[in-house]
Design a protein around this motif. Structure first.
Motif, PDB file in Angstrom:
ATOM      1  N   LEU A  37       0.835  -1.201   0.000  1.00  0.00           N
ATOM      2  CA  LEU A  37       0.000   0.000   0.000  1.00  0.00           C
ATOM      3  C   LEU A  37       0.870   1.251   0.000  1.00  0.00           C
ATOM      4  O   LEU A  37       0.614   2.194  -0.751  1.00  0.00           O
ATOM      5  N   PHE A  38       1.906   1.265   0.828  1.00  0.00           N
ATOM      6  CA  PHE A  38       2.764   2.442   0.858  1.00  0.00           C
ATOM      7  C   PHE A  38       3.387   2.695  -0.521  1.00  0.00           C
ATOM      8  O   PHE A  38       3.390   3.822  -1.004  1.00  0.00           O
ATOM      9  N   VAL A  39       3.909   1.651  -1.151  1.00  0.00           N
ATOM     10  CA  VAL A  39       4.540   1.822  -2.456  1.00  0.00           C
ATOM     11  C   VAL A  39       3.515   2.303  -3.477  1.00  0.00           C
ATOM     12  O   VAL A  39       3.807   3.180  -4.298  1.00  0.00           O
ATOM     13  N   THR A  40       2.311   1.760  -3.415  1.00  0.00           N
ATOM     14  CA  THR A  40       1.250   2.195  -4.328  1.00  0.00           C
ATOM     15  C   THR A  40       0.976   3.685  -4.153  1.00  0.00           C
ATOM     16  O   THR A  40       0.894   4.432  -5.129  1.00  0.00           O
ATOM     17  N   LEU A  41       0.853   4.131  -2.910  1.00  0.00           N
ATOM     18  CA  LEU A  41       0.617   5.550  -2.636  1.00  0.00           C
ATOM     19  C   LEU A  41       1.813   6.393  -3.075  1.00  0.00           C
ATOM     20  O   LEU A  41       1.650   7.492  -3.599  1.00  0.00           O
ATOM     21  N   TYR A  42       2.998   5.879  -2.850  1.00  0.00           N
ATOM     22  CA  TYR A  42       4.215   6.594  -3.202  1.00  0.00           C
ATOM     23  C   TYR A  42       4.323   6.783  -4.718  1.00  0.00           C
ATOM     24  O   TYR A  42       4.728   7.841  -5.195  1.00  0.00           O
ATOM     25  N   LEU A  43       3.943   5.764  -5.467  1.00  0.00           N
ATOM     26  CA  LEU A  43       4.038   5.834  -6.924  1.00  0.00           C
ATOM     27  C   LEU A  43       2.880   6.584  -7.566  1.00  0.00           C
ATOM     28  O   LEU A  43       3.020   7.099  -8.670  1.00  0.00           O
ATOM     29  N   HIS A  44       1.751   6.633  -6.875  1.00  0.00           N
ATOM     30  CA  HIS A  44       0.556   7.257  -7.442  1.00  0.00           C
ATOM     31  C   HIS A  44       0.731   8.772  -7.481  1.00  0.00           C
ATOM     32  O   HIS A  44       1.247   9.367  -6.540  1.00  0.00           O
ATOM     33  N   GLU A  45       0.288   9.372  -8.541  1.00  0.00           N
ATOM     34  CA  GLU A  45       0.508  10.816  -8.736  1.00  0.00           C
ATOM     35  C   GLU A  45      -0.435  11.686  -7.931  1.00  0.00           C
ATOM     36  O   GLU A  45      -0.193  12.876  -7.769  1.00  0.00           O
ATOM     37  N   ALA A  46      -1.519  11.109  -7.424  1.00  0.00           N
ATOM     38  CA  ALA A  46      -2.506  11.897  -6.692  1.00  0.00           C
ATOM     39  C   ALA A  46      -2.931  11.112  -5.444  1.00  0.00           C
ATOM     40  O   ALA A  46      -2.758   9.893  -5.386  1.00  0.00           O
ATOM     41  N   PRO A  47      -3.467  11.802  -4.451  1.00  0.00           N
ATOM     42  CA  PRO A  47      -3.977  11.100  -3.268  1.00  0.00           C
ATOM     43  C   PRO A  47      -5.035  10.079  -3.669  1.00  0.00           C
ATOM     44  O   PRO A  47      -5.703  10.230  -4.699  1.00  0.00           O
ATOM     45  N   MET A  48      -5.180   9.048  -2.848  1.00  0.00           N
ATOM     46  CA  MET A  48      -6.113   7.963  -3.163  1.00  0.00           C
ATOM     47  C   MET A  48      -7.117   7.753  -2.029  1.00  0.00           C
ATOM     48  O   MET A  48      -6.791   7.963  -0.860  1.00  0.00           O
ATOM     49  N   THR A  49      -8.322   7.314  -2.404  1.00  0.00           N
ATOM     50  CA  THR A  49      -9.332   6.912  -1.419  1.00  0.00           C
ATOM     51  C   THR A  49      -9.119   5.440  -1.086  1.00  0.00           C
ATOM     52  O   THR A  49      -8.407   4.717  -1.784  1.00  0.00           O
ATOM     53  N   LEU A  50      -9.772   4.979  -0.019  1.00  0.00           N
ATOM     54  CA  LEU A  50      -9.705   3.563   0.337  1.00  0.00           C
ATOM     55  C   LEU A  50     -10.227   2.684  -0.800  1.00  0.00           C
ATOM     56  O   LEU A  50      -9.675   1.611  -1.070  1.00  0.00           O
ATOM     57  N   ASP A  51     -11.269   3.139  -1.482  1.00  0.00           N
ATOM     58  CA  ASP A  51     -11.805   2.371  -2.604  1.00  0.00           C
ATOM     59  C   ASP A  51     -10.783   2.240  -3.732  1.00  0.00           C
ATOM     60  O   ASP A  51     -10.634   1.173  -4.331  1.00  0.00           O
ATOM     61  N   GLN A  52     -10.062   3.322  -4.015  1.00  0.00           N
ATOM     62  CA  GLN A  52      -9.034   3.268  -5.054  1.00  0.00           C
ATOM     63  C   GLN A  52      -7.895   2.336  -4.646  1.00  0.00           C
ATOM     64  O   GLN A  52      -7.368   1.579  -5.465  1.00  0.00           O
ATOM     65  N   MET A  53      -7.527   2.383  -3.362  1.00  0.00           N
ATOM     66  CA  MET A  53      -6.475   1.494  -2.859  1.00  0.00           C
ATOM     67  C   MET A  53      -6.909   0.040  -2.985  1.00  0.00           C
ATOM     68  O   MET A  53      -6.128  -0.819  -3.422  1.00  0.00           O
ATOM     69  N   LYS A  54      -8.150  -0.225  -2.589  1.00  0.00           N
ATOM     70  CA  LYS A  54      -8.723  -1.576  -2.653  1.00  0.00           C
ATOM     71  C   LYS A  54      -8.664  -2.093  -4.085  1.00  0.00           C
ATOM     72  O   LYS A  54      -8.233  -3.218  -4.335  1.00  0.00           O
ATOM     73  N   ASP A  55      -9.076  -1.271  -5.024  1.00  0.00           N
ATOM     74  CA  ASP A  55      -9.071  -1.669  -6.431  1.00  0.00           C
ATOM     75  C   ASP A  55      -7.648  -1.867  -6.967  1.00  0.00           C
ATOM     76  O   ASP A  55      -7.382  -2.800  -7.722  1.00  0.00           O
ATOM     77  N   ALA A  56      -6.742  -0.984  -6.566  1.00  0.00           N
ATOM     78  CA  ALA A  56      -5.366  -1.058  -7.059  1.00  0.00           C
ATOM     79  C   ALA A  56      -4.643  -2.314  -6.568  1.00  0.00           C
ATOM     80  O   ALA A  56      -3.837  -2.892  -7.291  1.00  0.00           O
ATOM     81  N   LEU A  57      -4.944  -2.723  -5.335  1.00  0.00           N
ATOM     82  CA  LEU A  57      -4.225  -3.859  -4.753  1.00  0.00           C
ATOM     83  C   LEU A  57      -5.039  -5.153  -4.735  1.00  0.00           C
ATOM     84  O   LEU A  57      -4.517  -6.208  -4.371  1.00  0.00           O
ATOM     85  N   GLY A  58      -6.319  -5.058  -5.080  1.00  0.00           N
ATOM     86  CA  GLY A  58      -7.150  -6.251  -5.091  1.00  0.00           C
ATOM     87  C   GLY A  58      -7.390  -6.816  -3.705  1.00  0.00           C
ATOM     88  O   GLY A  58      -7.491  -8.025  -3.528  1.00  0.00           O
TER      89      GLY A  58
END
Length: 164
Positions: A37-58
């Motif tokens: 999750l941290f790496v996903t947030l670090y690489l993502h260009e914009a802040p993310m919601t929990l739903d976006q995190m859930k979708d990104a990481l499955g």
């Protein structure tokens, strides 16, 4: 090459980055989900919601909620506000190296201090042992405490340096 093929290639590269970078972060006592999750947030260009995190990481929203709270405890992510967005947004904090090192060193120092105190308490309770056993155990405890104090000195020096 089509844009769909480009997107698939980009996703594969992102997945590899997340996988490899996460392995490093797991050495800092983050579990696999927290590290990913941290790496996903670090690489993502914009802040993310929990739903976006859930979708990104499955993963489940509950798992993301727990992981984001842990990352906040480590001061690695922060909740941010955006006009017109009603859901909580999170992003990775800057100064990655300093944040991790500070968290890591402080956790080591806290753990070492606790272990030294616990070993000293054990040493204080040795009155019930026969003298020859007591001397051997006291010697081993003294060695263990010396080892922990040596580690404590190393981490204290790191903490005092400009690294943190």
């Amino acid at each position: 090459m089509s844009s769909t093929e480009d997107q698939v290639k980009l996703e594969k590269v992102n997945n590899k980055i997340i996988s490899e970078f996460s392995k490093t972060l797991e050495m800092f006592s983050l579990n696999k989900s927290e590290a990913q999750l941290f790496v996903t947030l670090y690489l993502h260009e914009a802040p993310m919601t929990l739903d976006q995190m859930k979708d990104a990481l499955g993963k489940s929203k509950t798992a993301m909620s727990y992981a984001i709270r842990r990352l906040q405890e480590f001061n690695l992510v922060e909740r941010v506000w955006q006009k017109g967005v009603r859901k909580d947004l999170y992003e990775a904090r800057e100064d990655l190296y300093k944040k991790f090192m500070k968290t890591y060193v402080n956790r080591w120092l806290e753990s070492l201090n606790l272990q030294i105190n616990n070993l000293a308490d054990i040493q204080d309770d040795l009155d019930n042992y026969p003298n020859e056993q007591k001397q051997l155990i006291e010697h081993k405890i003294h060695e263990a405490i010396s080892f922990h104090r040596s580690l404590e000195q190393v981490f204290s020096k790191i903490k005092k340096n400009d690294f943190l």
